[in-house]
Design a protein around this motif. Structure first.
Motif, PDB file in Angstrom:
ATOM      1  N   VAL A 100      25.151 -55.103  70.690  1.00 53.97           N
ATOM      2  CA  VAL A 100      26.362 -54.624  70.385  1.00 53.97           C
ATOM      3  C   VAL A 100      26.496 -53.820  69.082  1.00 53.97           C
ATOM      4  O   VAL A 100      27.334 -53.168  68.937  1.00 53.97           O
ATOM      5  N   PHE A 101      25.352 -54.110  68.309  1.00 59.66           N
ATOM      6  CA  PHE A 101      25.371 -53.273  66.786  1.00 59.66           C
ATOM      7  C   PHE A 101      24.731 -52.197  66.925  1.00 59.66           C
ATOM      8  O   PHE A 101      24.757 -51.466  65.543  1.00 59.66           O
ATOM      9  N   LEU A 102      24.070 -51.537  67.893  1.00 56.14           N
ATOM     10  CA  LEU A 102      23.347 -50.572  68.098  1.00 56.14           C
ATOM     11  C   LEU A 102      24.201 -49.079  68.090  1.00 56.14           C
ATOM     12  O   LEU A 102      24.990 -49.164  68.478  1.00 56.14           O
ATOM     13  N   ALA A 113      23.548 -63.425  65.874  1.00 54.88           N
ATOM     14  CA  ALA A 113      23.435 -61.926  65.983  1.00 54.88           C
ATOM     15  C   ALA A 113      23.928 -61.247  64.791  1.00 54.88           C
ATOM     16  O   ALA A 113      23.176 -60.318  64.502  1.00 54.88           O
ATOM     17  N   SER A 114      24.965 -61.462  64.423  1.00 50.72           N
ATOM     18  CA  SER A 114      25.653 -60.946  63.068  1.00 50.72           C
ATOM     19  C   SER A 114      24.794 -61.234  61.732  1.00 50.72           C
ATOM     20  O   SER A 114      24.555 -60.237  61.234  1.00 50.72           O
ATOM     21  N   LYS A 115      24.572 -62.553  61.623  1.00 48.86           N
ATOM     22  CA  LYS A 115      23.746 -62.896  60.392  1.00 48.86           C
ATOM     23  C   LYS A 115      22.309 -62.301  60.283  1.00 48.86           C
ATOM     24  O   LYS A 115      21.918 -61.678  59.365  1.00 48.86           O
ATOM     25  N   THR A 116      21.916 -62.052  61.670  1.00 49.14           N
ATOM     26  CA  THR A 116      20.291 -61.499  61.687  1.00 49.14           C
ATOM     27  C   THR A 116      20.648 -60.075  61.644  1.00 49.14           C
ATOM     28  O   THR A 116      19.523 -59.291  60.934  1.00 49.14           O
ATOM     29  N   TRP A 117      21.532 -59.352  61.931  1.00 53.51           N
ATOM     30  CA  TRP A 117      21.721 -57.849  61.996  1.00 53.51           C
ATOM     31  C   TRP A 117      21.985 -57.526  60.412  1.00 53.51           C
ATOM     32  O   TRP A 117      21.252 -56.541  59.772  1.00 53.51           O
ATOM     33  N   LEU A 118      22.627 -58.375  59.705  1.00 52.88           N
ATOM     34  CA  LEU A 118      22.958 -57.932  58.321  1.00 52.88           C
ATOM     35  C   LEU A 118      21.763 -58.048  57.603  1.00 52.88           C
ATOM     36  O   LEU A 118      21.603 -57.774  56.375  1.00 52.88           O
ATOM     37  N   PHE A 119      21.077 -59.431  57.867  1.00 53.63           N
ATOM     38  CA  PHE A 119      19.920 -59.765  56.948  1.00 53.63           C
ATOM     39  C   PHE A 119      18.885 -60.084  57.809  1.00 53.63           C
ATOM     40  O   PHE A 119      18.261 -61.126  57.893  1.00 53.63           O
TER      41      PHE A 119
END
Length: 281
Positions: free
Chosen positions: A23-25, A274-280
């Motif tokens: 979703v963040f790609l 997902a959000s936490k891993t994408w940001l960090f």
């Protein structure tokens, strides 16, 4: 229907944890990995939904031909057409895609695996190769780190597949399949009949702890293999790893209730991971 819309709907309908890593790609990369994921779902469904092995083999043969058409630039199926329509996807090696088909074919005549060596070949084809293709889509241009990234992708794919096997022991047993190596059942004194009947025993718990430790070691080897320079590009895989590793830990925390229940994470928890891993990453 537009081929990319077809793949998007195919991916969203699956409810898989993998969807949360997309979703963040950026749009182009998201279209490429979604097309590849849709292709994998199509292949997986051949085995899961065809109850006659000969029909399934015929369909897999069609897919082998379709992959060669993809390699020649003239595919017919929406998933392969969508993959060809993306810069990252059109270079997916036909040889690797054919390995995935061969892995799916193993499910038609392998209801048991005598040892981990034979199971590992299956895992390599249906997960390690998938990881390599996905990592190439995420990673963009080739670099000096390619060999290390491929090693990371293979280890991570194996970790995901071993997690799936642990999670799905009961579901697979109800289909007559046992992916746990037969020699390891014997080593821990776990009876096949108990697994097929859904009976949890101390021997089964010890066997599953061993499977957990093997899967956990695969995650650690994958993380150790990933070069620091590739971590940003490989964030989607790290998102998947965060979700799957958390799922694996939850199964262990619940003392492996997998013969009778399917342990899962809520969509909200997956999105948070997902959000936490994408940001960090």
């Amino acid at each position: 229907m537009d081929v990319h819309q077809y793949c998007q709907e195919r991916a969203a309908a699956s409810g898989s944890s993998f969807y949360y890593s997309f979703v963040f790609l950026p749009p182009d990369t998201r279209r490429a990995i979604t097309a590849f994921y849709a292709l994998c779902r199509e292949l997986d469904d051949v085995v899961d939904e065809c109850h006659e092995s000969q029909l399934a083999l015929t369909k897999l043969d069609w897919w082998r031909e379709e992959i060669m058409r993809f390699a020649a630039g003239a595919p017919e199926h929406p998933a392969t057409r969508a993959l060809l329509d993306t810069a990252q996807g059109r270079n997916a090696p036909a040889a690797l895609l054919l390995e995935i088909v061969d892995g799916m074919a193993m499910d038609l005549d392998h209801l048991r695996y005598p040892d981990f060596k034979s199971l590992n070949l299956y895992c390599y084809r249906v997960a390690g190769v998938v990881g390599e293709v996905a990592a190439a889509i995420f990673g963009g241009p080739r670099s000096a780190d390619d060999r290390a990234v491929r090693r990371y992708a293979h280890e991570l794919g194996l970790a995901f597949q071993l997690t799936n096997i642990i999670r799905d022991v009961g579901e697979d047993a109800r289909r007559g399949r046992i992916y746990l190596p037969q020699d390891e059942l014997a080593r821990f004194g776990a009876r096949e009949a108990d697994i097929l009947d859904g009976v949890t025993t101390p021997a089964f718990q010890a066997l599953m702890q061993f499977q957990f430790e093997r899967a956990a070691a695969c995650y650690e080897r994958a993380f150790a293999a990933l070069p620091a320079s590739a971590r940003h590009a490989q964030r989607p895989g790290l998102v998947m790893a965060a979700i799957y590793r958390t799922l694996l830990n939850e199964i262990r925390r619940a003392e492996f209730p997998v013969l009778r229940a399917r342990v899962s994470l809520t969509p909200m928890r997956k999105l948070w991971l997902a959000s936490k891993t994408w940001l960090f990453p």
